[in-house]
Design a protein around this motif. Structure first.
Motif, PDB file in Angstrom:
ATOM      1  N   LYS A 179     -49.475 -46.328  11.738  1.00  0.00           N
ATOM      2  CA  LYS A 179     -48.345 -47.173  12.134  1.00  0.00           C
ATOM      3  C   LYS A 179     -47.296 -46.369  12.897  1.00  0.00           C
ATOM      4  N   ILE A 182     -47.811 -46.669  16.519  1.00  0.00           N
ATOM      5  CA  ILE A 182     -47.326 -47.969  17.000  1.00  0.00           C
ATOM      6  C   ILE A 182     -45.806 -47.952  17.117  1.00  0.00           C
ATOM      7  N   GLN A 183     -45.147 -47.436  16.107  1.00  0.00           N
ATOM      8  CA  GLN A 183     -43.679 -47.399  16.109  1.00  0.00           C
ATOM      9  C   GLN A 183     -43.140 -46.581  17.273  1.00  0.00           C
ATOM     10  N   LEU A 195     -44.567 -55.788  21.315  1.00  0.00           N
ATOM     11  CA  LEU A 195     -45.822 -55.878  20.563  1.00  0.00           C
ATOM     12  C   LEU A 195     -46.876 -56.660  21.342  1.00  0.00           C
ATOM     13  N   VAL A 199     -50.476 -55.095  22.349  1.00  0.00           N
ATOM     14  CA  VAL A 199     -51.753 -55.694  21.947  1.00  0.00           C
ATOM     15  C   VAL A 199     -52.631 -55.943  23.173  1.00  0.00           C
ATOM     16  N   ILE A 487     -51.019 -51.876  13.468  1.00  0.00           N
ATOM     17  CA  ILE A 487     -49.947 -52.790  13.877  1.00  0.00           C
ATOM     18  C   ILE A 487     -49.495 -53.627  12.695  1.00  0.00           C
ATOM     19  N   THR A 488     -50.449 -54.081  11.872  1.00  0.00           N
ATOM     20  CA  THR A 488     -50.108 -54.847  10.677  1.00  0.00           C
ATOM     21  C   THR A 488     -49.225 -54.018   9.747  1.00  0.00           C
ATOM     22  N   HIS A 490     -47.286 -51.605  10.572  1.00  0.00           N
ATOM     23  CA  HIS A 490     -45.980 -51.486  11.220  1.00  0.00           C
ATOM     24  C   HIS A 490     -45.116 -52.721  10.944  1.00  0.00           C
TER      25      HIS A 490
END
Length: 492
Positions: A179, A182-183, A195, A199, A487-488, A490
């Motif tokens: 995560k 992603i962050q 986001l 994606v 992502i989830t 995050h």
């Protein structure tokens, strides 16, 4: 597993064509093809594949008329390229593939069009896939991209450069994505990604990493169109190459490994033995299912045994070319076995904790409208595709074999299905096939014709293309599962 094109009957998608959030339907698809890009049916003298004889692609028939319509509606280049020609051995899958790729590249979405093609270039460069790089250099320029960006990453906006880390990890060791990655990309700032944009980018990266596996695994030849460069001639366009061609130690006109009577007899006995193992495994499964503990043990055993499967062609190192490395950072970063010694701390990705059906699909569809449905159709299509044949045998249930191929790829990426007996992998996939799978999935630039010829010697070329489609989709799904799980995390 498969049948000829002649047996295929055109059918409509069960849901009909989707409508995007911008209201685009297939009637507008032609607006994306410029007038000068009318469909061109290229007929390269060598055929579309260095591994498959040109005669395998047959004469024009009703199925080819269906393919022509597909290319007119969904092709992103306006021509029947070599990838499409090889995939047309399985028209039902091809429709799903072209529709999905068209949506990623041509339909209104989070990312600008020229960004999409540059991201495709970055993804293909991780595997030195000149075929895909050339294709998207052209498309990048056709969509208003700056030719300066083609000089290398130092010429692109910082936010595109920031994709390097996730591109590298997704391509080679997706289990390392966290995560925090992603962050870092979505944090507040002038170079941040939304986001939805991220994606879209992740889907493109996974798609083109996996498509590089198909290109090399199928021996896709360079396109023969001399005008493909649109007047722009950077080094990468001039040097059209296919590493599978360069590493190929068997001429396409050579006879296959089944060319003499002794080898034919051996391969026939191999086929009969495989069918006998399938029958025995099915009978054992009906009699008694293995316990959860036993199946977990078999997964760990198969994961560790994959360490002993050494990919081919390591004696002919593929040296990255400057026209490829300009699009990536850390070119020496590659696949390392998930189960290698010293990394026992890496937890197995348990599919029941985060699966495509229950978790990934809904997240990707929420952040990038409609793509989840298209990807789901494509995954299901290749997984369930069968003509109930194996080589010369008919009325064969090949479900067990297809599942073993798909799950073996996920096993190499550390993904385990609790309801699957991994003992089947060792029973059904011979060593030469495992070497081919690992090479095509993890080191595709090292694939050779000898490796392609060396497994399932009695099987049809169309069946081997189906194997490559399964490997491609299993790889893409594995990459997406790791990225979407990060992502989830995050978001929670």
């Amino acid at each position: 597993m498969f049948a000829s094109l002649a047996t295929f009957q055109t059918s409509k998608d069960r849901r009909g064509f989707f409508v995007s959030r911008s209201g685009l339907d297939k009637s507008r698809s032609q607006t994306f093809l410029p007038p000068e890009k009318k469909m061109l049916i290229s007929q390269p003298s060598r055929g579309p594949s260095a591994f498959i004889p040109e005669k395998e692609f047959g004469q024009v028939n009703d199925a080819d008329k269906f393919i022509t319509r597909l290319v007119e509606e969904y092709s992103t280049t306006g021509r029947l390229d070599n990838i499409t020609q090889v995939m047309r051995l399985h028209p039902q899958y091809l429709e799903s593939f072209l529709r999905t790729q068209f949506y990623m590249l041509r339909v209104d979405g989070p990312l600008p069009y020229h960004y999409r093609h540059y991201i495709a270039i970055m993804a293909a460069a991780r595997h030195q896939c000149g075929y895909l790089i050339n294709m998207h250099v052209d498309e990048f320029l056709n969509n208003g991209g700056s030719s300066e960006w083609l000089n290398g990453l130092e010429y692109v906006p910082q936010r595109l450069k920031n994709l390097n880390e996730i591109n590298k990890i997704l391509a080679h060791r997706p289990w390392l994505i966290t995560k925090e990655h992603i962050q870092k990309l979505v944090k507040t700032g002038e170079n941040n990604w939304s986001l939805a944009e991220l994606v879209h980018a992740v889907v493109l990266l996974a798609h083109y990493h996996a498509l590089a596996s198909f290109v090399f695994g199928s021996g896709i030849n360079p396109e023969s169109d001399p005008d493909a460069s649109n007047g722009f001639h950077p080094e990468v366009v001039k040097n059209k190459f296919c590493v599978c061609d360069l590493a190929n130690d068997n001429n396409i006109e050579n006879t296959s490994l089944t060319s003499n009577n002794v080898e034919t007899t051996d391969s026939e006995s191999e086929l009969e033995a495989l069918m006998e193992r399938m029958k025995r495994l099915q009978e054992e499964k009906e009699e008694e299912e293995a316990s959860q503990e036993e199946m977990a043990t078999r997964f760990e055993k198969e994961k560790k045994e994959s360490l002993l499967v050494i990919p081919g062609a390591f004696d002919t190192d593929v040296v990255p070319m400057s026209n490829v490395t300009r699009y990536i950072e850390d070119p020496g970063f590659g696949y390392k076995d998930f189960a290698r010694r010293g990394e026992e701390h890496l937890p197995t990705f348990r599919a029941q904790d985060y699966s495509w059906e229950d978790h990934g699909f809904s997240l990707v569809n929420r952040l990038y409208s409609d793509i989840g449905h298209l990807l789901d159709d494509k995954f299901r299509m290749v997984y369930n595709l069968t003509y109930n044949t194996m080589a010369m045998h008919e009325d064969v249930d090949t479900t067990m074999l297809r599942r073993a191929l798909f799950n073996y790829v996920h096993c190499m990426f550390g993904i385990r299905y609790d309801d699957y007996d991994y003992g089947e992998v060792n029973q059904l996939l011979e060593r030469s096939l495992k070497v081919y799978i690992k090479t095509v999935t993890c080191y595709p630039e090292r694939a050779t014709k000898r490796m392609y010829d060396g497994y399932w010697r009695q099987f049809k070329h169309s069946e081997k293309v189906h194997v490559n489609l399964l490997l491609m989709e299993a790889r893409m799904q594995a990459e997406l599962l790791y990225a979407l799980r990060a992502i989830t995390r995050h978001l929670t």
